[in-house]
Scaffold this active site. Structure first.
Site, PDB file in Angstrom:
ATOM      1  N   ASN A   8       0.879  -1.163   0.000  1.00 25.35           N
ATOM      2  CA  ASN A   8       0.000   0.000   0.000  1.00 25.35           C
ATOM      3  C   ASN A   8       0.919   1.215   0.000  1.00 25.35           C
ATOM      4  OD1 ASN A   8      -1.844   2.004   0.442  1.00 25.35           O
ATOM      5  ND2 ASN A   8      -2.789   1.054   2.240  1.00 25.35           N
ATOM      6  N   LYS A  15       3.187   0.644   3.194  1.00 27.70           N
ATOM      7  CA  LYS A  15       2.804  -0.401   4.152  1.00 27.70           C
ATOM      8  C   LYS A  15       2.864  -1.727   3.410  1.00 27.70           C
ATOM      9  CE  LYS A  15      -0.263   2.399   6.977  1.00 27.70           C
ATOM     10  NZ  LYS A  15      -1.097   3.322   6.199  1.00 27.70           N
ATOM     11  N   ARG A  92      -2.458  -2.232  -3.485  1.00 26.61           N
ATOM     12  CA  ARG A  92      -3.720  -1.540  -3.243  1.00 26.61           C
ATOM     13  C   ARG A  92      -3.682  -0.255  -4.064  1.00 26.61           C
ATOM     14  NH1 ARG A  92      -5.827   1.816   1.985  1.00 26.61           N
ATOM     15  NH2 ARG A  92      -7.867   2.220   1.104  1.00 26.61           N
ATOM     16  N   HIS A 181     -13.050   2.020  -0.237  1.00 27.00           N
ATOM     17  CA  HIS A 181     -13.013   0.928   0.763  1.00 27.00           C
ATOM     18  C   HIS A 181     -13.577  -0.369   0.182  1.00 27.00           C
ATOM     19  CE1 HIS A 181     -13.391   4.091   4.228  1.00 27.00           C
ATOM     20  NE2 HIS A 181     -12.118   3.732   4.082  1.00 27.00           N
ATOM     21  N   LEU A 210     -16.115   1.751   9.475  1.00 21.64           N
ATOM     22  CA  LEU A 210     -15.952   2.960  10.276  1.00 21.64           C
ATOM     23  C   LEU A 210     -14.539   3.010  10.835  1.00 21.64           C
ATOM     24  CD1 LEU A 210     -19.346   2.662  12.282  1.00 21.64           C
ATOM     25  CD2 LEU A 210     -18.974   3.659  10.015  1.00 21.64           C
ATOM     26  N   ASN A 212     -10.767   5.781  10.273  1.00 16.74           N
ATOM     27  CA  ASN A 212     -10.516   7.216  10.128  1.00 16.74           C
ATOM     28  C   ASN A 212     -11.365   7.761   8.997  1.00 16.74           C
ATOM     29  OD1 ASN A 212      -8.679   8.002  12.161  1.00 16.74           O
ATOM     30  ND2 ASN A 212      -7.129   6.744  11.149  1.00 16.74           N
ATOM     31  N   ARG A 242     -13.098  14.571   8.108  1.00 17.49           N
ATOM     32  CA  ARG A 242     -13.846  14.932   6.891  1.00 17.49           C
ATOM     33  C   ARG A 242     -15.316  15.173   7.215  1.00 17.49           C
ATOM     34  NH1 ARG A 242     -11.924   9.798   3.553  1.00 17.49           N
ATOM     35  NH2 ARG A 242      -9.855   9.789   4.481  1.00 17.49           N
ATOM     36  N   ASP A 284      -9.905  11.340  16.829  1.00 19.23           N
ATOM     37  CA  ASP A 284      -9.901   9.961  17.308  1.00 19.23           C
ATOM     38  C   ASP A 284     -11.181   9.689  18.100  1.00 19.23           C
ATOM     39  OD1 ASP A 284      -9.358   7.657  19.046  1.00 19.23           O
ATOM     40  OD2 ASP A 284      -7.301   7.839  18.307  1.00 19.23           O
ATOM     41  N   MET A 285     -11.954   8.701  17.655  1.00 14.99           N
ATOM     42  CA  MET A 285     -13.245   8.417  18.294  1.00 14.99           C
ATOM     43  C   MET A 285     -13.081   8.102  19.777  1.00 14.99           C
ATOM     44  SD  MET A 285     -16.456   8.369  18.089  1.00 14.99           S
ATOM     45  CE  MET A 285     -17.393   8.104  16.600  1.00 14.99           C
ATOM     46  N   ARG A 286     -11.966   7.475  20.156  1.00 15.01           N
ATOM     47  CA  ARG A 286     -11.770   7.164  21.576  1.00 15.01           C
ATOM     48  C   ARG A 286     -11.740   8.437  22.415  1.00 15.01           C
ATOM     49  NH1 ARG A 286      -6.993   3.146  20.140  1.00 15.01           N
ATOM     50  NH2 ARG A 286      -6.870   4.811  18.626  1.00 15.01           N
ATOM     51  N   GLU A 335     -15.220  -1.996  14.743  1.00 18.89           N
ATOM     52  CA  GLU A 335     -14.792  -3.223  15.423  1.00 18.89           C
ATOM     53  C   GLU A 335     -14.687  -3.048  16.931  1.00 18.89           C
ATOM     54  OE1 GLU A 335     -11.104  -4.535  13.558  1.00 18.89           O
ATOM     55  OE2 GLU A 335     -11.976  -4.072  11.604  1.00 18.89           O
ATOM     56  N   ASN A 336     -14.363  -1.821  17.353  1.00 19.43           N
ATOM     57  CA  ASN A 336     -13.978  -1.634  18.767  1.00 19.43           C
ATOM     58  C   ASN A 336     -14.916  -0.801  19.617  1.00 19.43           C
ATOM     59  OD1 ASN A 336     -11.383  -3.026  18.615  1.00 19.43           O
ATOM     60  ND2 ASN A 336     -10.826  -1.373  17.214  1.00 19.43           N
ATOM     61  N   GLU A 385      -8.158  -6.095   4.487  1.00 15.02           N
ATOM     62  CA  GLU A 385      -8.024  -5.709   3.079  1.00 15.02           C
ATOM     63  C   GLU A 385      -6.813  -6.371   2.435  1.00 15.02           C
ATOM     64  OE1 GLU A 385      -8.686  -1.850   4.912  1.00 15.02           O
ATOM     65  OE2 GLU A 385      -9.342  -1.145   2.945  1.00 15.02           O
TER      66      GLU A 385
END
Ligand code: ADP
Length: 409
Positions: A8, A15, A92, A181, A210, A212, A242, A284-286, A335-336, A385
């Site tokens: 990627n 990556k 990718r 995605h 869901l 970043n 975004r 960051d959602m956390r 997932e989290n 992926e």
């Protein structure tokens, strides 16, 4: 046995994963960061937990691939003894435009078409092309395959991908919904069908990636018939930074009010909006959830806008498909975060959606979180992926050389 190097390639990063495709086993994974800058590094994690970080002068993608190969081949930290043990490379590639409806073997003609698509993905496709060229140098003769983020959504009907603007803008500039995605939506749809023990072509699924970046897809009988990202990955759900869906006039209005240039407006919508923009806490959602639980109002607004939009798209896609068998959550947030899943599904009992809170908070990775007897299954599936890229690459390369191991020896 076929080892696939999955890459990627970004502007300043690569990556990678080396995957033994038949066994679906990752032998090593890692990333090169800060390519072309001072302080470039490569970090590698071997399947047995061995970790190594190397600093070096990594001036471009060709040198980055050189470093990756050196680590994969290294006596102490490597996983292969010879370059010939890499049988193919899977890339990718973000944007395949309308030209690619599935993964393809990279040929000169494909490279030309990718170049033609640069205008559609100026931030991504040039780096993918650099990665492809770098592999030609470092792994001459090894087949390369391109797996597109857009390909899975190419089955959308016109009514889902056309915008309400003059049709000539579609024919002239290819302005339409593409969706992204794709490998993730395809993977979790496939896993969901295995999980539910039902054939994919009998299922109506809504997949929610869901992370970043966030997008949803309506997957009807294995075909993505609609998706929330559009011409670019800016449309649809609220994301880390975004905006997602917005009245286009708002952009023009802000540009006028604040005297923004095109570039500044682009930065505002892509980098300073979303969770970060509303909450002021971060992308960051956390962190957003943490501050929400501390009573922070703006963090609560951000969480509410995020989950309300997921819920709206579930309703919309159930309507688009005329039914719904399962909702699938994936990506770092999907997932989290039990909080996001609970809030996104709340009030959807009329669609047969009923989340069981005990299951929702359980520590299992892949799990059913809907209550027994609920008409619509709700499932959490960790995305992969890289595995999709490795599998597609293997399938395509197999058609070239039915027995790669034998032909090598
Ligand atoms: P990318 O889209 O870059 O691949 P990921 O899929 O890793 O990113 O998703 C990153 C997002 O996942 C971040 O917003 C992060 O806060 C979120 N996330 C990770 N773990 C949790 C968690 N336990 N609860 C809520 N959000 C989480």
């Amino acid at each position: 046995m076929m080892n696939i190097l999955v890459l990627n390639c970004g502007s300043s990063s690569v990556k990678y994963q080396l995957i033994e495709a038949e066994a679906q086993k990752t032998l090593a994974r890692g990333s090169v960061e800060r390519i072309g800058m001072t302080g470039a590094t490569l970090a590698n994690l071997r399947h047995d937990g061995d970790e190594i970080k190397i600093a070096g002068e990594i001036v471009d993608h060709t040198v980055a691939i050189e470093y990756i190969l050196a680590v994969l081949l290294s006596r102490n930290h490597g996983v292969i003894a010879d370059k010939s043990e890499i049988h193919a490379v899977g890339h990718r590639v973000v944007h395949g435009g309308e030209a690619f409806v599935q993964s393809v073997l990279i040929t000169n003609e494909v490279i030309k078409t990718l170049r033609d698509n640069i205008e559609l993905a100026p931030l991504h496709n040039p780096h993918n092309l650099r990665g492809i060229a770098a592999c030609e140098v470092n792994l001459p003769g090894v087949p390369q395959v391109s797996v597109f983020d857009t390909a899975f959504h190419q089955g959308m009907p016109k009514r889902a991908y056309l915008y309400g603007i003059p049709y000539s803008l579609y024919t002239q500039y290819k302005i339409r919904r593409y969706g992204f995605h794709g490998s993730s939506h395809r993977y979790v749809a496939w896993r969901a069908s295995a999980f539910l023990r039902r054939k994919l072509d009998t299922l109506k699924l809504i997949t929610c990636h869901l992370g970043n970046g966030c997008s949803m897809a309506a997957v009807d009988q294995g075909v993505s018939i609609d998706t929330s990202m559009g011409f670019t990955p800016l449309e649809g759900l609220l994301m880390g930074t975004r905006s997602g869906d917005i009245d286009p006039s708002v952009i023009l209005y802000i540009m006028g009010k604040e005297g923004l240039t095109l570039g500044e407006a682009n930065t505002l919508l892509n980098k300073h909006s979303g969770l970060q923009g509303i909450s002021g806490v971060g992308s960051d959602m956390r962190e957003v959830i943490g501050e929400m639980k501390n009573g922070d109002k703006k963090a609560t607004y951000a969480f509410d806008v995020f989950t309300y939009r997921v819920k709206k798209y579930i309703g919309a896609y159930a309507a688009a498909m005329g039914g719904l068998d399962a909702v699938v959550f994936t990506g770092g947030i999907g997932e989290n975060s039990p909080d996001v899943r609970r809030a996104s599904c709340e009030g959807l009992q009329f669609l047969g959606i009923n989340v069981d809170e005990g299951r929702n908070v359980s520590s299992e990775k892949e799990k059913l979180i809907s209550a027994d007897g609920a008409k619509t299954a709700v499932i959490v599936i960790p995305t992969n992926e890289e595995l999709v890229i490795a599998m597609d690459t293997m399938e395509i390369v197999k058609t070239l050389r039915p027995e790669p191991a034998a032909t090598r020896s």
